[in-house]
Design a protein around this motif. Sequence first.
Motif, PDB file in Angstrom:
ATOM      1  N   LYS A 216       0.836  -1.209   0.000  1.00  0.00           N
ATOM      2  CA  LYS A 216       0.000   0.000   0.000  1.00  0.00           C
ATOM      3  C   LYS A 216       0.865   1.252   0.000  1.00  0.00           C
ATOM      4  O   LYS A 216       0.534   2.257  -0.648  1.00  0.00           O
ATOM      5  N   LEU A 219       2.130   1.773  -3.488  1.00  0.00           N
ATOM      6  CA  LEU A 219       1.059   2.309  -4.341  1.00  0.00           C
ATOM      7  C   LEU A 219       0.821   3.790  -4.060  1.00  0.00           C
ATOM      8  O   LEU A 219       0.524   4.572  -4.976  1.00  0.00           O
ATOM      9  N   LYS A 220       0.960   4.162  -2.809  1.00  0.00           N
ATOM     10  CA  LYS A 220       0.773   5.565  -2.438  1.00  0.00           C
ATOM     11  C   LYS A 220       1.859   6.435  -3.061  1.00  0.00           C
ATOM     12  O   LYS A 220       1.610   7.573  -3.477  1.00  0.00           O
ATOM     13  N   THR A 223       1.054   6.650  -7.215  1.00  0.00           N
ATOM     14  CA  THR A 223      -0.358   6.766  -7.611  1.00  0.00           C
ATOM     15  C   THR A 223      -0.508   7.124  -9.085  1.00  0.00           C
ATOM     16  O   THR A 223      -1.480   6.729  -9.737  1.00  0.00           O
ATOM     17  N   SER A 224       0.464   7.860  -9.609  1.00  0.00           N
ATOM     18  CA  SER A 224       0.371   8.290 -11.012  1.00  0.00           C
ATOM     19  C   SER A 224       0.399   7.100 -11.969  1.00  0.00           C
ATOM     20  O   SER A 224      -0.242   7.122 -13.025  1.00  0.00           O
ATOM     21  N   ALA A 227      -3.043   5.573 -11.875  1.00  0.00           N
ATOM     22  CA  ALA A 227      -3.988   6.481 -12.523  1.00  0.00           C
ATOM     23  C   ALA A 227      -3.849   6.429 -14.042  1.00  0.00           C
ATOM     24  O   ALA A 227      -4.836   6.504 -14.776  1.00  0.00           O
ATOM     25  N   ILE A 265      -8.125  -0.235  -6.038  1.00  0.00           N
ATOM     26  CA  ILE A 265      -8.024   1.187  -6.395  1.00  0.00           C
ATOM     27  C   ILE A 265      -8.756   1.461  -7.707  1.00  0.00           C
ATOM     28  O   ILE A 265      -9.499   2.445  -7.840  1.00  0.00           O
ATOM     29  N   LYS A 269     -12.002   3.909  -8.251  1.00  0.00           N
ATOM     30  CA  LYS A 269     -11.982   5.009  -9.220  1.00  0.00           C
ATOM     31  C   LYS A 269     -13.150   4.879 -10.195  1.00  0.00           C
ATOM     32  O   LYS A 269     -13.767   5.875 -10.593  1.00  0.00           O
TER      33      LYS A 269
END
Length: 275
Positions: A216, A219-220, A223-224, A227, A265, A269
């Motif tokens: 996690k 992933l933080k 994030t890009s 996304a 995630i 989204k």
Amino acid sequence: EVEMVREKIGCRNMDAFVISSGEKKVARTCIEAVITRAAMAFDMEGEVRKALPDGTTKYMRPIAGAERMYPETDVPPVFIEPDRIKRLKSELPETFDDKILRYEKYGLGKDEAEQIVYGGKDELFEPLVKKHDPKAIARILLHVLPEIERKGHDIKNLAGRIDEVLEGLEKGMFSKDGIDKIMECWAGKPDASLEEIIKECGIEAMNKEDLRKEIKSILKEHTSIVAEKGEDAISPLMGIAMKKMKGKADGSLIYQILKEEVMRIVQEKSREYKK
């Protein structure tokens, strides 16, 4: 005179001639022997030759054929009991071919089995395979140890550590991806314990909860990537995760948790987008 004779009898450049002089019977026998010897040059049979001081050899006699072989007349025949023959056969060592086939039944590929047997590593493999995964043993013997040696390390003491390393793996002290690093560290510190080596390498096994927290966190930080790529982010993120946690958890478990978190995630989204 020699040239006159050669010319008279029509010798060519590579021809030779022999003159046999004496009583007719003796001369004929001599010529016949010469012809026989000359014919042997085109159909060579075994012969015994004598080594000469100048490095050449001299014909001595033909090699004896089968007609010269006969049982030793001064030694009585020995009768061998069938039971003794049967017992001796049962005590014969396993052939290389049979051993390779047996190793293949353990799940090794033929190439792996042949490398272990022909490479003389079967003495290490045999006691280990009674307790541990054959493929893990083969990987250490055929890949891990040679690679460590190529790096310039002394691996003499590592063979005796394989059992301990595999026991640690089976106890969950580290993941299989950490074997290479542990063995290499141990080559540099042969007197250290397994626990000390694991700590030295920084690859203590992570439990599932800590592993998920670490993923996690990754992933933080990235994030890009999620996304931009969505589900396709798993592959590049897997490389990042493995680099950070190799040896601390099996790659399959890292992948499983990473996929779960990425999909979570992506789904979140998607729900937000629909709203």
